[in-house]
Design an enzyme around this catalytic site. Structure first.
Site, mmCIF file in Angstrom:
data_model
loop_
_atom_site.group_PDB
_atom_site.id
_atom_site.type_symbol
_atom_site.label_atom_id
_atom_site.label_comp_id
_atom_site.label_asym_id
_atom_site.label_seq_id
_atom_site.Cartn_x
_atom_site.Cartn_y
_atom_site.Cartn_z
ATOM 1 N N VAL A 75 2.989 0.288 -2.623
ATOM 2 C CA VAL A 75 1.832 -0.342 -3.258
ATOM 3 C C VAL A 75 0.777 0.720 -3.505
ATOM 4 O O VAL A 75 0.491 1.542 -2.626
ATOM 5 C CB VAL A 75 1.217 -1.444 -2.358
ATOM 6 N N CYS A 76 0.198 0.714 -4.694
ATOM 7 C CA CYS A 76 -0.961 1.555 -5.010
ATOM 8 C C CYS A 76 -0.657 3.021 -4.683
ATOM 9 O O CYS A 76 0.330 3.582 -5.148
ATOM 10 C CB CYS A 76 -2.186 1.026 -4.271
#
Length: 229
Positions: free
Chosen positions: A131-132
């Site tokens: 994520v991210c």
């Protein structure tokens, strides 16, 4: 499917909690067919996030031999003004609050995390998700060469520079590598992982539980190349 979500000093709590809650609810909906735990390369310990000193506890050692999936979050810290650079190199020094995000991400390279992630990515039975800024951890470790991935929009150029094929999409599915964009995309990523593992009816039940509808089209390297719009 057993999922280990990675904790490291300075991690972003939402990158962790959003997919954790989705996958935990999926485990209940599947009567235990999906399980999830927080893990750390250094073994069980309290890990300080980059958001207000919030602490989460890793209850297990990160172990690609135990996990069917490993999920890497990004970091929470200072973005900085345009042109502003950290006073220390990425990976240098000891962790402290409100550091630059590139420094926090770079510090993960000084731990056992890159070695464990490489083991996971070399194993065809293990899926790696991020994520991210978690995608940037993988890229900085040299693990995304020629792979399609996404990250926070401010880090897409860094992905390209590291040899990945950066895609501006909410979620990118590159087979055994699945990545999400900005922080809140952890919800979308978690729901997509749940759909892949347990089917759309389970994922939909969790969507209804959380009163949240998944956003964006999951990008895959399939189908014709679109013409200019």
């Amino acid at each position: 499917m057993h999922v280990q979500i990675v904790l490291f000093d300075g991690f972003d709590p939402l990158d962790v909690i959003a997919p954790y809650e989705v996958l935990y609810a999926g485990g209940r909906a599947t009567e235990g067919a999906v399980s999830v735990e927080l893990a750390c390369a250094q073994g069980p310990r309290d890990v300080i996030s980059g958001t207000g000193g919030l602490v989460l506890r890793a209850t297990a050692a990160l172990d690609p031999k135990r996990a069917d999936m490993i999920l890497v979050p990004g970091a929470s810290g200072r973005v900085g003004e345009p042109g502003e650079v950290p006073q220390e190199e990425a990976g240098a020094g000891e962790w402290k609050q409100d550091e630059f995000i590139p420094v926090l991400l770079g510090r993960t390279l000084t731990t056992e995390l890159p070695t464990l992630l490489k083991q996971a990515m070399d194993d065809p039975d293990v899926t790696v998700a991020a994520v991210c800024g978690g995608s940037l951890v993988l890229a900085m470790a040299g693990l995304l060469e020629d792979r399609h991935a996404t990250t926070h929009h401010m880090g897409l150029d860094l992905l390209d520079a590291a040899g990945a094929h950066a895609v501006s999409a909410r979620v990118v599915d590159d087979g055994d590598l699945i990545t999400g964009a900005g922080v809140t995309s952890g919800l979308d990523l978690g729901l997509y992982l749940l759909e892949r593992a347990a089917g759309p009816r389970i994922a939909h039940a969790v969507e209804e539980l959380f009163a949240y509808e998944r956003r964006g089209t999951v990008w895959r390297a399939e189908g014709p190349t679109p013409a200019s719009l």
